[in-house]
Scaffold this active site. Structure first.
Site, short mmCIF file in Angstrom:
data_model
loop_
_atom_site.label_atom_id
_atom_site.label_comp_id
_atom_site.label_asym_id
_atom_site.label_seq_id
_atom_site.Cartn_x
_atom_site.Cartn_y
_atom_site.Cartn_z
N ARG A 114 0.86 -1.20 0.00
CA ARG A 114 0.00 0.00 0.00
C ARG A 114 0.89 1.24 0.00
NH1 ARG A 114 -1.58 1.78 4.54
NH2 ARG A 114 -2.33 -0.18 5.40
N TYR A 122 -16.51 16.88 -15.03
CA TYR A 122 -16.90 15.47 -15.16
C TYR A 122 -17.97 15.13 -14.12
CZ TYR A 122 -16.49 10.41 -14.92
OH TYR A 122 -16.76 9.08 -14.90
N ASP A 148 -7.63 18.65 -14.22
CA ASP A 148 -7.91 17.32 -14.77
C ASP A 148 -7.45 17.32 -16.23
OD1 ASP A 148 -9.12 15.10 -15.99
OD2 ASP A 148 -10.85 15.14 -14.65
N LYS A 156 -8.57 6.31 -19.54
CA LYS A 156 -8.85 6.83 -20.88
C LYS A 156 -7.60 6.74 -21.76
CE LYS A 156 -12.63 7.61 -18.65
NZ LYS A 156 -12.98 8.87 -18.00
C1 LIG Z 1 -13.51 9.25 -16.71
C2 LIG Z 1 -13.13 10.57 -16.16
C3 LIG Z 1 -12.91 10.75 -14.79
C4 LIG Z 1 -13.11 9.63 -13.79
O1 LIG Z 1 -12.15 8.64 -13.93
P1 LIG Z 1 -12.40 7.07 -13.56
O2 LIG Z 1 -11.14 6.44 -14.02
O3 LIG Z 1 -13.60 6.65 -14.33
O4 LIG Z 1 -12.62 6.99 -12.10
C5 LIG Z 1 -12.50 11.99 -14.37
N1 LIG Z 1 -12.34 13.02 -15.22
C6 LIG Z 1 -12.56 12.88 -16.54
C7 LIG Z 1 -12.37 14.06 -17.44
C8 LIG Z 1 -12.96 11.68 -17.06
O5 LIG Z 1 -13.20 11.55 -18.37
#
Ligand SMILES: *Cc1c(COP(=O)(O)O)cnc(C)c1O
Length: 396
Positions: A53, A105, A177, A202
């Protein structure tokens, strides 16, 4: 590696000090260390690793990789993008206030409104394209400004340096982000942002196979604070998924460059189509954020959104499209078509959604690696069929 590159494409392949993923054996790939605990040679002093961890060698290689790609001091790998985002917000305290992009998001919206409020942390959603609106929202207890640019799903562009300047003048941290652009196209830490966050589910992993999140801090001080949160909160990425993500990152340049070039062509095609009311893509010079986006990025990305007149036409289009999968998520080798109203933004009340432009005719397309001519031909036939459905609806 002695060779120093400014190019993310090269650093994706050779991120670490050694050319080998495993300097001990020369193995090109980083080994998957499936061990929760580590034998300690010394009674007096713990070694570099004691419990997975707190630290795992495979995860560490990934964390060093993303830190290098983003140009930050420390990188962290989490079990999901949401756990990376939630962990970063653990840096604030009760009584604080945060400012967030209005079209953030959906999961981040849910976290801010449904969880942070339990800890007496206030929030304001603002139009991040408007610096004076941000300035007006700053309160004496504001200490984080949270940016998503381009934003999801309408691809609004925030002036990163403008927000950083405001934040610094008011002693606030900036979080960004960077899921849509990836470090290939946007390096927010260089523009003064304090923490970069990713849903590595992604583009970074790129193959729709894992859920993962990453964070990178600009300073060692914030890095130590986030390391404490990561170890305490414990939402870490496992060794096997860390390995998969490292493999995905190696092809980031090739994938995102090809998908973005295709997205640009598709955006131009859609803009000319009579059935499409609006196309949202920062690479179009008609996009209101185009010039700001050009100044702060090296590419336009592989995601675009477009608006059809109504739900019936949208449904007909989706039912007739053949190449993209119809699904949530984005950033993969296969093109992904999503319907934000019931997918990514389902957590948002209809009224809040529509304020953000997420109407019943809005679709988002994440362009994959299929041949662009096939993607355009497919959209063309699906739009033609949808138009027939639309005219029949009028006749009736
Ligand atoms: C998918 C997404 C998230 C969340 O991420 P997860 O891996 O699904 O927890 C946050 N910000 C953006 C812009 C996203 O496309």
């Amino acid at each position: 590696m002695a060779f120093k590159s400014e190019h993310v494409e090269t650093n994706c392949i050779h991120p670490l000090a050694s050319k080998a993923g495993d300097p001990k054996t020369g193995a090109v790939n980083v080994p998957i260390y499936l061990s929760s605990t580590y034998h300690q040679e010394s009674f007096d002093e713990l070694g570099d690793f004691d419990y997975s961890r707190s630290g795992n060698p495979t995860r560490l290689a990934l964390e060093q990789t993303i830190a290098k790609l983003e140009g930050g001091e420390r990188g962290f790998a989490f079990a999901s993008g949401m756990s990376a985002i939630a962990s970063a917000f653990m840096l604030v305290s009760a009584g604080d206030h945060v400012i967030i992009s209005r079209d953030v998001y959906g999961g981040t919206y849910r976290f801010i409104t449904g969880i942070l409020t339990k800890f007496n942390i206030g929030y304001s959603f603002v139009d991040m394209t408007n610096l004076s609106e941000i300035a007006a929202a700053i309160q004496p207890n504001t200490n984080v400004i949270y940016i998503e640019t381009p934003s999801n799903p309408c691809l609004n562009i925030t002036d990163i340096e403008g927000v950083v300047k405001l934040a610094k003048e008011n002693n606030c941290l900036t979080f960004l982000d960077n899921t849509f652009m990836t470090p290939l196209y946007q390096r927010p830490l260089r523009l003064g942002v304090d923490v970069v966050l990713h849903s590595a589910t992604k583009f970074l992993s790129g193959h729709s196979d894992i859920i993962a999140g990453l964070a990178v801090t600009k300073s060692t001080d914030l890095g130590e604070k986030l390391a404490f949160v990561q170890n305490t909160f414990g939402a870490i990425l496992g060794a096997e998924d860390s390995y998969r993500l490292l493999q995905g990152i190696k092809t980031l340049g090739a994938r995102v460059n090809q998908s973005s070039a295709a997205a640009e062509k598709i955006a131009c095609y859609l803009q000319e189509h009579p059935l499409i009311e609006e196309v949202f893509y920062p690479g179009l010079n008609t996009h209101p954020g185009h010039s700001v986006h050009l100044r702060q990025t090296k590419g336009h990305g592989a995601v675009l959104s477009f608006r059809l007149p109504n739900r019936a036409l949208t449904k007909a289009f989706v039912e007739n499209i053949e190449v993209p999968v119809f699904a949530v998520s984005l950033g993969a080798v296969e093109s992904i078509l999503s319907y934000p109203a019931t997918m990514s933004h389902a957590a948002m009340p209809k009224e809040e959604r529509e304020k953000r432009g997420i109407t019943d005719g809005l679709l988002r397309l994440s362009v994959g690696l299929e041949h662009v001519d096939d993607l355009i031909a497919d959209m063309d036939q699906a739009l033609t069929t949808a138009a027939v459905v639309g005219s029949q609806a009028i006749v009736k």
